[in-house]
Write an enzyme that holds these catalytic residues in place. Sequence first.
Site, PDB file in Angstrom:
ATOM      1  N   CYS A 160     -25.914  43.259   2.045  1.00 11.46           N
ATOM      2  CA  CYS A 160     -27.344  43.532   1.858  1.00 11.46           C
ATOM      3  C   CYS A 160     -27.819  44.209   3.131  1.00 11.46           C
ATOM      4  O   CYS A 160     -27.459  43.781   4.241  1.00 11.46           O
ATOM      5  CB  CYS A 160     -28.093  42.219   1.630  1.00 11.46           C
ATOM      6  SG  CYS A 160     -29.897  42.356   1.768  1.00 11.46           S
ATOM      7  N   CYS A 184     -29.920  50.212  -0.362  1.00 10.53           N
ATOM      8  CA  CYS A 184     -30.100  48.873  -0.898  1.00 10.53           C
ATOM      9  C   CYS A 184     -28.964  48.601  -1.887  1.00 10.53           C
ATOM     10  O   CYS A 184     -28.811  49.349  -2.871  1.00 10.53           O
ATOM     11  CB  CYS A 184     -31.451  48.810  -1.613  1.00 10.53           C
ATOM     12  SG  CYS A 184     -31.773  47.252  -2.450  1.00 10.53           S
ATOM     13  N   ASP A 189     -35.530  51.343   0.127  1.00  8.32           N
ATOM     14  CA  ASP A 189     -35.011  49.975   0.012  1.00  8.32           C
ATOM     15  C   ASP A 189     -36.169  49.120  -0.501  1.00  8.32           C
ATOM     16  O   ASP A 189     -37.323  49.560  -0.548  1.00  8.32           O
ATOM     17  CB  ASP A 189     -34.545  49.480   1.397  1.00  8.32           C
ATOM     18  CG  ASP A 189     -34.103  48.014   1.390  1.00  8.32           C
ATOM     19  OD1 ASP A 189     -33.314  47.633   0.509  1.00  8.32           O
ATOM     20  OD2 ASP A 189     -34.556  47.245   2.248  1.00  8.32           O
ATOM     21  N   SER A 190     -35.847  47.875  -0.833  1.00  8.69           N
ATOM     22  CA  SER A 190     -36.894  46.946  -1.256  1.00  8.69           C
ATOM     23  C   SER A 190     -37.855  46.619  -0.113  1.00  8.69           C
ATOM     24  O   SER A 190     -38.930  46.086  -0.344  1.00  8.69           O
ATOM     25  CB  SER A 190     -36.258  45.643  -1.735  1.00  8.69           C
ATOM     26  OG  SER A 190     -35.553  45.052  -0.652  1.00  8.69           O
ATOM     27  N   GLU A 238     -37.996  40.121   6.444  1.00  7.01           N
ATOM     28  CA  GLU A 238     -39.237  40.886   6.218  1.00  7.01           C
ATOM     29  C   GLU A 238     -40.365  40.352   7.098  1.00  7.01           C
ATOM     30  O   GLU A 238     -41.219  41.112   7.552  1.00  7.01           O
ATOM     31  CB  GLU A 238     -39.657  40.782   4.739  1.00  7.01           C
ATOM     32  CG  GLU A 238     -38.828  41.597   3.799  1.00  7.01           C
ATOM     33  CD  GLU A 238     -39.086  43.106   3.878  1.00  7.01           C
ATOM     34  OE1 GLU A 238     -40.236  43.523   3.970  1.00  7.01           O
ATOM     35  OE2 GLU A 238     -38.081  43.858   3.865  1.00  7.01           O
ATOM     36  N   HIS A 265     -30.504  44.281   4.667  1.00  6.77           N
ATOM     37  CA  HIS A 265     -31.341  43.506   5.597  1.00  6.77           C
ATOM     38  C   HIS A 265     -30.493  42.757   6.645  1.00  6.77           C
ATOM     39  O   HIS A 265     -30.957  42.479   7.739  1.00  6.77           O
ATOM     40  CB  HIS A 265     -32.174  42.459   4.829  1.00  6.77           C
ATOM     41  CG  HIS A 265     -33.386  43.008   4.152  1.00  6.77           C
ATOM     42  ND1 HIS A 265     -33.321  43.787   3.023  1.00  6.77           N
ATOM     43  CD2 HIS A 265     -34.721  42.879   4.446  1.00  6.77           C
ATOM     44  CE1 HIS A 265     -34.555  44.106   2.636  1.00  6.77           C
ATOM     45  NE2 HIS A 265     -35.414  43.573   3.488  1.00  6.77           N
TER      46      HIS A 265
HETATM   47  N1  DGL Z   1     -31.809  45.183   1.096  1.00  7.85           N
HETATM   48  C1  DGL Z   1     -31.421  44.935  -0.226  1.00  7.85           C
HETATM   49  C2  DGL Z   1     -29.930  45.016  -0.480  1.00  7.85           C
HETATM   50  O1  DGL Z   1     -29.242  45.716   0.218  1.00  7.85           O
HETATM   51  C3  DGL Z   1     -32.131  43.946  -1.104  1.00  7.85           C
HETATM   52  C4  DGL Z   1     -32.867  42.820  -0.529  1.00  7.85           C
HETATM   53  C5  DGL Z   1     -33.818  42.199  -1.538  1.00  7.85           C
HETATM   54  O2  DGL Z   1     -34.882  42.795  -1.728  1.00  7.85           O
HETATM   55  O3  DGL Z   1     -33.502  41.161  -2.111  1.00  7.85           O
HETATM   56  O4  DGL Z   1     -29.417  44.412  -1.379  1.00  7.85           O
END
Ligand code: DGL
Length: 263
Positions: A185, A74, A11-12, A153, A187
């Site tokens: 997302c 992600c 993931d990011s 984060e 996160h």
């Molecule tokens: N966790 C990521 C997603 O599911 C991306 C979050 C990001 O880096 O902007 O889209």
Amino acid sequence: MADSAPIGVFDSGVGGLSVLREIRARLPAESLLYLADSGHVPYGEKSPEFIRERCRSIAAFLLGQGAKALVLACNTATAAGIAELRELYPAIPLVGMEPAVKPAAQATRSGVVGVLATTGTLKSAKFAALLDRFASDVRVITQPCPGLVECIEAGELNTETTRSLLRGFVQPLIEQGCDTLILGCTHYPFIKPLLLELLPSTVILVDTGAAVARHLETVLAAHNQLGDGAAITRFWSSGDPRRLAGVLPVLWGESGAVDYYSK
Ligand code: DGL
């Protein structure tokens, strides 16, 4: 025959840990490699070209570490990069994520579905195709959430800053009658407690982590690649490894060593 090679997940940043938890719960016999691209977070406001380059780099690294399959934990990376990875690695099982539009369209009673996701996901052709396919009978209100991933984060899961940012994103959805909210997302599952505080109790939250773990199990079984019980988990971060190590007990449920990924 069992396949003890690990599954690569990325993931990011820390968001994919919400998916990793579901994979661990569903597939306790699998070894897992997790890479947080925290040196390049957020992906949400970056160009598709930039994200595709990150996907190529990380996929090559995880496969070099022996991964038998890859999970793009992600939504943003899946929208931008999974098609290219499928072309590059036709023999490797690849599992991506997308906002759960179909189950949400089935669940809504008011006929209004909200989607919280990154700008990149909401602008993607993949998301437009998803709406065309599954949302013709409901009204879908999309809400990009710039700044929210940065709060998560930073470990600000329950602070006043995160609460007021989130309130600004969900208030218009509530006012327009949304009764089903897609967490688009990876996160965002980490701020479910805050969301439950801010939303009327009638609103249903829909996320995809558990469905992705189930799909991964099906894909591995079809490839005869399910693991054999010697499960270990390894972590890398392209940001500060100490930072990821610091949040693992909360976001992953136990501590772990984190190596630096320098590319
Ligand atoms: N966790 C990521 C997603 O599911 C991306 C979050 C990001 O880096 O902007 O889209």
